[in-house]
Scaffold this motif. Structure first.
Motif, mmCIF file in Angstrom:
data_model
loop_
_atom_site.group_PDB
_atom_site.id
_atom_site.type_symbol
_atom_site.label_atom_id
_atom_site.label_comp_id
_atom_site.label_asym_id
_atom_site.label_seq_id
_atom_site.Cartn_x
_atom_site.Cartn_y
_atom_site.Cartn_z
ATOM 1 N N LYS A 171 43.334 75.683 -24.830
ATOM 2 C CA LYS A 171 42.375 76.362 -25.714
ATOM 3 C C LYS A 171 42.998 76.663 -27.071
ATOM 4 C CE LYS A 171 39.568 78.696 -22.249
ATOM 5 N NZ LYS A 171 39.208 79.985 -21.656
ATOM 6 N N THR A 172 44.296 76.921 -27.094
ATOM 7 C CA THR A 172 44.951 77.304 -28.344
ATOM 8 C C THR A 172 45.598 76.118 -29.049
ATOM 9 O OG1 THR A 172 46.994 77.848 -27.171
ATOM 10 C CG2 THR A 172 45.415 79.634 -27.508
ATOM 11 N N ARG A 173 45.457 74.922 -28.516
ATOM 12 C CA ARG A 173 46.081 73.742 -29.121
ATOM 13 C C ARG A 173 45.375 73.402 -30.434
ATOM 14 N NH1 ARG A 173 46.272 68.454 -25.650
ATOM 15 N NH2 ARG A 173 44.088 68.967 -25.553
ATOM 16 N N PRO A 174 46.159 73.254 -31.495
ATOM 17 C CA PRO A 174 45.562 72.865 -32.775
ATOM 18 C C PRO A 174 44.980 71.448 -32.693
ATOM 19 C CG PRO A 174 47.840 73.584 -33.063
ATOM 20 C CD PRO A 174 47.576 73.509 -31.607
ATOM 21 N N PRO A 175 43.958 71.160 -33.485
ATOM 22 C CA PRO A 175 43.303 69.851 -33.408
ATOM 23 C C PRO A 175 44.218 68.683 -33.771
ATOM 24 C CG PRO A 175 42.224 71.271 -35.027
ATOM 25 C CD PRO A 175 43.331 72.055 -34.412
ATOM 26 N N PHE A 176 45.263 68.930 -34.564
ATOM 27 C CA PHE A 176 46.135 67.827 -34.985
ATOM 28 C C PHE A 176 47.141 67.426 -33.908
ATOM 29 C CE2 PHE A 176 48.165 71.738 -36.426
ATOM 30 C CZ PHE A 176 49.446 71.592 -35.936
ATOM 31 N N MET A 177 47.249 68.198 -32.849
ATOM 32 C CA MET A 177 48.177 67.845 -31.770
ATOM 33 C C MET A 177 47.652 66.640 -31.005
ATOM 34 S SD MET A 177 49.726 71.122 -29.924
ATOM 35 C CE MET A 177 51.476 71.186 -30.050
ATOM 36 N N THR A 178 48.524 65.720 -30.752
ATOM 37 C CA THR A 178 48.131 64.503 -30.037
ATOM 38 C C THR A 178 48.367 64.669 -28.541
ATOM 39 O OG1 THR A 178 50.339 63.564 -30.228
ATOM 40 C CG2 THR A 178 48.808 63.130 -32.048
ATOM 41 N N GLU A 179 47.920 63.680 -27.800
ATOM 42 C CA GLU A 179 48.137 63.678 -26.353
ATOM 43 C C GLU A 179 49.622 63.567 -26.035
ATOM 44 O OE1 GLU A 179 46.133 64.148 -23.678
ATOM 45 O OE2 GLU A 179 44.655 64.742 -25.166
ATOM 46 N N ASP A 180 50.413 63.004 -26.960
ATOM 47 C CA ASP A 180 51.851 62.882 -26.742
ATOM 48 C C ASP A 180 52.488 64.265 -26.603
ATOM 49 O OD1 ASP A 180 54.194 61.341 -26.455
ATOM 50 O OD2 ASP A 180 54.767 61.853 -28.517
ATOM 51 N N ASN A 181 51.913 65.250 -27.279
ATOM 52 C CA ASN A 181 52.437 66.618 -27.175
ATOM 53 C C ASN A 181 52.051 67.290 -25.870
ATOM 54 O OD1 ASN A 181 53.700 66.482 -29.653
ATOM 55 N ND2 ASN A 181 51.901 67.215 -30.752
ATOM 56 N N GLN A 182 51.223 66.629 -25.074
ATOM 57 C CA GLN A 182 50.817 67.165 -23.770
ATOM 58 C C GLN A 182 52.038 67.363 -22.876
ATOM 59 O OE1 GLN A 182 47.350 67.282 -22.851
ATOM 60 N NE2 GLN A 182 47.702 68.107 -20.828
ATOM 61 N N ARG A 183 53.041 66.500 -23.028
ATOM 62 C CA ARG A 183 54.275 66.638 -22.235
ATOM 63 C C ARG A 183 54.936 67.983 -22.491
ATOM 64 N NH1 ARG A 183 56.876 61.235 -24.117
ATOM 65 N NH2 ARG A 183 54.984 60.042 -23.970
ATOM 66 N N TRP A 184 54.960 68.375 -23.741
ATOM 67 C CA TRP A 184 55.591 69.654 -24.091
ATOM 68 C C TRP A 184 54.791 70.823 -23.542
ATOM 69 C CZ3 TRP A 184 60.397 69.441 -25.233
ATOM 70 C CH2 TRP A 184 60.903 68.289 -25.817
ATOM 71 N N GLN A 185 53.478 70.679 -23.542
ATOM 72 C CA GLN A 185 52.639 71.724 -22.955
ATOM 73 C C GLN A 185 52.896 71.834 -21.454
ATOM 74 O OE1 GLN A 185 48.612 70.723 -23.997
ATOM 75 N NE2 GLN A 185 48.602 72.226 -25.664
ATOM 76 N N ASN A 186 53.022 70.697 -20.786
ATOM 77 C CA ASN A 186 53.318 70.712 -19.353
ATOM 78 C C ASN A 186 54.683 71.322 -19.078
ATOM 79 O OD1 ASN A 186 50.890 69.592 -18.539
ATOM 80 N ND2 ASN A 186 51.654 67.497 -18.679
ATOM 81 N N LEU A 187 55.666 70.975 -19.900
ATOM 82 C CA LEU A 187 57.005 71.540 -19.741
ATOM 83 C C LEU A 187 56.978 73.055 -19.938
ATOM 84 C CD1 LEU A 187 60.073 71.127 -19.397
ATOM 85 C CD2 LEU A 187 60.186 70.877 -21.883
ATOM 86 N N LEU A 188 56.311 73.503 -20.973
ATOM 87 C CA LEU A 188 56.213 74.931 -21.245
ATOM 88 C C LEU A 188 55.442 75.654 -20.138
ATOM 89 C CD1 LEU A 188 56.711 77.306 -23.170
ATOM 90 C CD2 LEU A 188 54.565 76.702 -24.309
ATOM 91 N N SER A 189 54.336 75.064 -19.696
ATOM 92 C CA SER A 189 53.535 75.676 -18.632
ATOM 93 C C SER A 189 54.329 75.786 -17.340
ATOM 94 C CB SER A 189 52.279 74.846 -18.358
ATOM 95 O OG SER A 189 51.489 74.736 -19.493
ATOM 96 N N GLY A 190 54.951 74.705 -16.931
ATOM 97 C CA GLY A 190 55.702 74.688 -15.675
ATOM 98 C C GLY A 190 56.887 75.624 -15.683
ATOM 99 N N SER A 191 57.651 75.614 -16.765
ATOM 100 C CA SER A 191 58.840 76.475 -16.813
ATOM 101 C C SER A 191 58.462 77.951 -16.894
ATOM 102 C CB SER A 191 59.751 76.078 -17.976
ATOM 103 O OG SER A 191 59.071 76.178 -19.202
ATOM 104 N N THR A 192 57.411 78.271 -17.623
ATOM 105 C CA THR A 192 56.966 79.663 -17.710
ATOM 106 C C THR A 192 56.453 80.155 -16.359
ATOM 107 O OG1 THR A 192 56.367 79.351 -20.030
ATOM 108 C CG2 THR A 192 55.416 81.248 -18.906
ATOM 109 N N ALA A 193 55.611 79.347 -15.720
ATOM 110 C CA ALA A 193 55.065 79.738 -14.414
ATOM 111 C C ALA A 193 56.182 79.874 -13.381
ATOM 112 C CB ALA A 193 54.028 78.714 -13.955
ATOM 113 N N ARG A 194 57.093 78.911 -13.330
ATOM 114 C CA ARG A 194 58.174 78.937 -12.336
ATOM 115 C C ARG A 194 59.100 80.118 -12.568
ATOM 116 N NH1 ARG A 194 59.306 79.689 -8.162
ATOM 117 N NH2 ARG A 194 61.232 79.033 -7.242
#
Length: 155
Positions: A112-135
């Protein structure tokens, strides 16, 4: 996201809980053996330090998976391989449920907070951030139960 597309938290909690329970039951013997091997090594190193201070020569202690399994089975039977399952379930089932739930919620917040200019390639970083924060958060919350589990398995 519309109301229909929004993932339901109960699904993630249930899925995490079921996966945690399954992993506990199947992998508990391996976890017990690992814990026992680590403890045996620590006990032997402490013994060697004490023996060295007293000038006693001691042969190295040889412990492996097979002798550890044999000791467990000889002292407690085959069911002894599942010693510590209850504390492990008390840790892993809520821990896995919370992890799946937190991962889903963090991913949703980041999308929801992802800026429109972020590409799908940055999805990896979101997954890394999500997983490490949750864990990290779930690991911190569940640490007291982990200590109880390990102490139960060692003795």
């Amino acid at each position: 996201m519309s109301k229909i597309d929004k993932p339901r938290p109960l699904i993630h909690l249930t899925g995490g809980g079921i996966s945690g329970m399954t992993a506990c039951i199947i992998l508990q013997p391996l976890d017990l053996i690992k814990t026992r091997l680590q403890q045996q090594r620590q006990d032997h190193l402490a013994f060697l330090r004490e023996a060295k201070l007293k000038g006693i020569k001691v042969a190295p202690f040889k412990s492996n998976i097979y002798t550890t399994i044999k000791d467990i089975i000889n002292s407690n039977g085959y069911s002894g391989l599942w010693r510590g399952t209850v504390p492990t379930i008390l840790r892993n089932v809520p821990g896995s449920a919370l992890y799946f739930f937190a991962l889903s919620e963090i991913r949703q917040i980041l999308s929801k907070t992802r800026p429109p200019f972020m590409t799908e390639d940055n999805q990896r970083w979101q997954n890394l951030l999500s997983g490490s924060t949750a864990r990290g958060a779930v690991g911190y919350v569940m640490m007291p139960i982990t200590v109880v589990k390990v102490r139960y398995e060692v003795n």
